[in-house]
Design a protein around this motif. Structure first.
Motif, PDB file in Angstrom:
ATOM      1  N   ASN A 299      35.140 -73.781 -21.022  1.00 17.75           N
ATOM      2  CA  ASN A 299      35.101 -72.299 -21.241  1.00 17.75           C
ATOM      3  C   ASN A 299      33.856 -71.729 -20.363  1.00 17.75           C
ATOM      4  OD1 ASN A 299      34.160 -69.658 -22.418  1.00 17.75           O
ATOM      5  ND2 ASN A 299      35.623 -70.088 -23.974  1.00 17.75           N
ATOM      6  N   PRO A 300      34.227 -70.904 -19.651  1.00 19.62           N
ATOM      7  CA  PRO A 300      32.828 -70.453 -18.551  1.00 19.62           C
ATOM      8  C   PRO A 300      31.961 -69.748 -19.511  1.00 19.62           C
ATOM      9  CG  PRO A 300      35.177 -69.537 -17.701  1.00 19.62           C
ATOM     10  CD  PRO A 300      35.462 -70.135 -19.002  1.00 19.62           C
ATOM     11  N   TYR A 301      32.244 -68.969 -20.427  1.00 18.48           N
ATOM     12  CA  TYR A 301      30.956 -68.476 -21.461  1.00 18.48           C
ATOM     13  C   TYR A 301      30.019 -69.574 -21.747  1.00 18.48           C
ATOM     14  CZ  TYR A 301      33.259 -63.985 -21.827  1.00 18.48           C
ATOM     15  OH  TYR A 301      33.745 -62.641 -21.733  1.00 18.48           O
ATOM     16  N   GLY A 302      30.577 -70.601 -22.161  1.00 18.37           N
ATOM     17  CA  GLY A 302      29.702 -71.906 -22.528  1.00 18.37           C
ATOM     18  C   GLY A 302      29.134 -72.564 -21.466  1.00 18.37           C
ATOM     19  N   ARG A 303      29.928 -72.700 -20.439  1.00 15.57           N
ATOM     20  CA  ARG A 303      29.483 -73.479 -19.480  1.00 15.57           C
ATOM     21  C   ARG A 303      28.194 -72.884 -18.542  1.00 15.57           C
ATOM     22  NH1 ARG A 303      30.986 -73.246 -13.491  1.00 15.57           N
ATOM     23  NH2 ARG A 303      30.174 -75.223 -12.613  1.00 15.57           N
ATOM     24  N   ILE A 304      28.120 -71.443 -18.492  1.00 16.11           N
ATOM     25  CA  ILE A 304      27.061 -70.667 -17.816  1.00 16.11           C
ATOM     26  C   ILE A 304      25.672 -70.696 -18.574  1.00 16.11           C
ATOM     27  CG2 ILE A 304      27.825 -68.545 -18.674  1.00 16.11           C
ATOM     28  CD1 ILE A 304      25.798 -69.241 -15.411  1.00 16.11           C
ATOM     29  N   LEU A 305      26.100 -70.607 -20.003  1.00 17.79           N
ATOM     30  CA  LEU A 305      24.976 -70.964 -21.291  1.00 17.79           C
ATOM     31  C   LEU A 305      24.540 -72.037 -20.911  1.00 17.79           C
ATOM     32  CD1 LEU A 305      23.761 -68.987 -23.097  1.00 17.79           C
ATOM     33  CD2 LEU A 305      25.305 -69.529 -24.800  1.00 17.79           C
ATOM     34  N   SER A 306      25.358 -73.182 -20.932  1.00 24.55           N
ATOM     35  CA  SER A 306      24.709 -74.582 -20.720  1.00 24.55           C
ATOM     36  C   SER A 306      23.819 -74.840 -19.413  1.00 24.55           C
ATOM     37  CB  SER A 306      26.022 -75.509 -20.855  1.00 24.55           C
ATOM     38  OG  SER A 306      25.358 -76.948 -20.653  1.00 24.55           O
ATOM     39  N   SER A 307      24.232 -74.152 -18.469  1.00 25.27           N
ATOM     40  CA  SER A 307      23.598 -74.353 -17.132  1.00 25.27           C
ATOM     41  C   SER A 307      22.176 -73.608 -17.269  1.00 25.27           C
ATOM     42  CB  SER A 307      24.410 -73.608 -16.071  1.00 25.27           C
ATOM     43  OG  SER A 307      25.625 -74.321 -15.936  1.00 25.27           O
ATOM     44  N   PHE A 308      22.120 -72.552 -17.940  1.00 21.04           N
ATOM     45  CA  PHE A 308      20.963 -71.775 -18.133  1.00 21.04           C
ATOM     46  C   PHE A 308      19.828 -72.793 -19.272  1.00 21.04           C
ATOM     47  CE2 PHE A 308      18.134 -69.190 -21.266  1.00 21.04           C
ATOM     48  CZ  PHE A 308      17.471 -68.749 -20.145  1.00 21.04           C
TER      49      PHE A 308
ATOM     50  N   MET B  63      19.639 -66.792  -2.836  1.00 19.14           N
ATOM     51  CA  MET B  63      19.738 -68.249  -2.470  1.00 19.14           C
ATOM     52  C   MET B  63      21.473 -68.179  -2.851  1.00 19.14           C
ATOM     53  SD  MET B  63      18.680 -70.228  -5.890  1.00 19.14           S
ATOM     54  CE  MET B  63      19.816 -71.475  -5.795  1.00 19.14           C
ATOM     55  N   ASP B  64      21.860 -69.502  -2.161  1.00 21.56           N
ATOM     56  CA  ASP B  64      23.231 -69.835  -2.159  1.00 21.56           C
ATOM     57  C   ASP B  64      23.445 -70.238  -3.808  1.00 21.56           C
ATOM     58  OD1 ASP B  64      24.197 -69.196   0.259  1.00 21.56           O
ATOM     59  OD2 ASP B  64      23.583 -71.344   1.260  1.00 21.56           O
ATOM     60  N   PRO B  65      24.781 -70.082  -4.353  1.00 19.27           N
ATOM     61  CA  PRO B  65      24.766 -70.412  -5.542  1.00 19.27           C
ATOM     62  C   PRO B  65      24.959 -71.846  -5.673  1.00 19.27           C
ATOM     63  CG  PRO B  65      27.134 -69.872  -4.531  1.00 19.27           C
ATOM     64  CD  PRO B  65      25.904 -69.485  -3.620  1.00 19.27           C
ATOM     65  N   ASP B  66      24.495 -72.281  -6.911  1.00 22.31           N
ATOM     66  CA  ASP B  66      24.142 -73.573  -7.228  1.00 22.31           C
ATOM     67  C   ASP B  66      25.431 -74.259  -7.880  1.00 22.31           C
ATOM     68  OD1 ASP B  66      21.688 -75.799  -8.156  1.00 22.31           O
ATOM     69  OD2 ASP B  66      23.236 -75.679  -9.656  1.00 22.31           O
ATOM     70  N   ILE B  67      25.670 -75.600  -7.595  1.00 19.47           N
ATOM     71  CA  ILE B  67      26.949 -75.986  -8.206  1.00 19.47           C
ATOM     72  C   ILE B  67      26.963 -76.076  -9.672  1.00 19.47           C
ATOM     73  CG2 ILE B  67      27.011 -77.546  -6.092  1.00 19.47           C
ATOM     74  CD1 ILE B  67      25.935 -80.036  -7.924  1.00 19.47           C
ATOM     75  N   HIS B  68      25.956 -75.922 -10.529  1.00 23.59           N
ATOM     76  CA  HIS B  68      26.063 -75.915 -11.803  1.00 23.59           C
ATOM     77  C   HIS B  68      26.562 -74.691 -12.458  1.00 23.59           C
ATOM     78  CE1 HIS B  68      23.352 -79.326 -10.970  1.00 23.59           C
ATOM     79  NE2 HIS B  68      24.101 -79.819 -12.093  1.00 23.59           N
ATOM     80  N   TRP B  69      26.423 -73.462 -11.693  1.00 24.84           N
ATOM     81  CA  TRP B  69      26.948 -72.377 -11.918  1.00 24.84           C
ATOM     82  C   TRP B  69      27.826 -71.422 -11.147  1.00 24.84           C
ATOM     83  CZ3 TRP B  69      21.543 -72.720 -11.885  1.00 24.84           C
ATOM     84  CH2 TRP B  69      21.046 -72.052 -10.576  1.00 24.84           C
ATOM     85  N   SER B  70      28.101 -72.351  -9.956  1.00 22.23           N
ATOM     86  CA  SER B  70      29.347 -71.820  -9.219  1.00 22.23           C
ATOM     87  C   SER B  70      30.726 -71.839  -9.906  1.00 22.23           C
ATOM     88  CB  SER B  70      29.299 -72.277  -7.755  1.00 22.23           C
ATOM     89  OG  SER B  70      29.435 -73.806  -7.755  1.00 22.23           O
ATOM     90  N   ALA B  71      31.753 -71.050  -9.648  1.00 21.76           N
ATOM     91  CA  ALA B  71      32.921 -71.089 -10.444  1.00 21.76           C
ATOM     92  C   ALA B  71      33.671 -72.517 -10.264  1.00 21.76           C
ATOM     93  CB  ALA B  71      34.087 -70.054  -9.700  1.00 21.76           C
ATOM     94  N   MET B  72      34.261 -72.871 -11.666  1.00 24.80           N
ATOM     95  CA  MET B  72      34.983 -74.287 -11.547  1.00 24.80           C
ATOM     96  C   MET B  72      36.221 -74.249 -10.665  1.00 24.80           C
ATOM     97  SD  MET B  72      35.071 -74.775 -15.650  1.00 24.80           S
ATOM     98  CE  MET B  72      35.851 -73.073 -15.875  1.00 24.80           C
ATOM     99  N   SER B  73      36.791 -73.035 -10.219  1.00 22.74           N
ATOM    100  CA  SER B  73      37.818 -72.881  -9.437  1.00 22.74           C
ATOM    101  C   SER B  73      37.568 -73.360  -8.013  1.00 22.74           C
ATOM    102  CB  SER B  73      38.573 -71.606  -9.492  1.00 22.74           C
ATOM    103  OG  SER B  73      37.583 -70.763  -9.222  1.00 22.74           O
TER     104      SER B  73
END
Length: 272
Positions: free
Chosen positions: A80-89, A151-161
């Motif tokens: 779930n993108p909500y949980g993923r971006i929160l986990s990245s933070f 900066m360029d997006p980090d792999i941990h919060w760039s889109a899964m697609s």
């Protein structure tokens, strides 16, 4: 382009496209154990032997030959993108990494200075306003993804697609895409279809998470972190992820998917 982020067992029993923050450490350990009968001693991302990885020069030819010929079961895992971006933070921004330092050197000081993000201090129990800091981090993540600034997006919060698409554009095809929220069931289905050297029970093995115990615990439910502006930003940067992988874009509290994944639609949408 090749197949960046792609791992394959040495026995070529299965091929996996890594999506960061989607159980990738656990999946890598399962793959390693299925070939060698034991877990890798350390972080699986550091393994240089025992598992083919696109980042290793000697692994590229076997991976490319297998994926283009479609010889093995190919899968990936999403969240779930909500949980993923929160986990990245909490992991990458607030947490202390396994080397004892902050992630990416000057990244956290830059966030503190330019976006007003606070991350707490392990000496004081990581006390800070988690919700306010996360929302400021989300602005930063949006800026990196949409504008490649500061900066360029980090792999941990760039889109899964974006991660998932590279294998498709290289000529590969997924046989299965798992949801992290139903990981044991999905991974058991993968293992049932792969010719394993050693059996693995995904329900009986440990979970691998390098940030565990090295950062603040989330103090609020997922939905509390997302006000109207935050949800708008998430829709802006992860709209395609919600659409393709079956998550509810309107309800951050709804952790699991609301529908299954249409593999044909994923391939058609991400092939271009």
């Amino acid at each position: 382009m090749g197949f960046p982020g792609t791992w394959m067992t040495e026995s070529e029993s299965m091929v996996y496209r890594v999506v960061p923050k989607c159980a990738c450490s656990t999946i890598g350990q399962i793959m390693y154990r299925s070939d060698h009968g034991r877990f890798f001693d350390g972080d699986i991302h550091d393994a240089q032997q025992g598992l083919h990885k696109w980042g290793l020069e000697h692994s590229r030819a076997p991976i490319e030959a297998n994926v283009t010929a479609r010889r093995s079961l190919v899968f990936t895992c999403v969240r779930n993108p909500y949980g993923r971006i929160l986990s990245s933070f909490f992991d990458k921004i607030c947490g202390i990494q396994r080397n004892g330092r902050r992630y990416r050197g000057n990244l956290v000081p830059k966030l503190m200075e330019e976006y007003g993000v606070e991350v707490g201090d392990p000496e004081t129990g990581f006390e800070f306003d988690q919700i306010r800091s996360f929302r400021r981090f989300l602005l930063f993540a949006r800026d990196t993804i949409r504008f490649h600034k500061p900066m360029d997006p980090d792999i941990h919060w760039s889109a899964m697609s974006g991660h998932v698409s590279t294998l498709i554009r290289g000529g590969g095809r997924y046989d299965m895409i798992l949801h992290t929220e139903d990981f044991e069931t999905g991974m058991a289905a993968v293992l049932a279809r792969a010719p394993l050297r050693h059996p693995v029970d995904p329900g009986a093995m440990p979970r691998y998470n390098e940030s565990e115990g090295h950062g603040p615990r989330r103090a609020h439910p997922v939905e509390d972190f997302f006000d109207d502006l935050s949800m708008h930003l998430v829709r802006e940067i992860y709209g395609r992820d919600f659409e393709l992988f079956g998550y509810d874009i309107d309800d951050p509290s709804r952790r699991g998917p609301v529908r299954g994944i249409d593999l044909d639609a994923v391939h058609a949408r991400l092939a271009a």
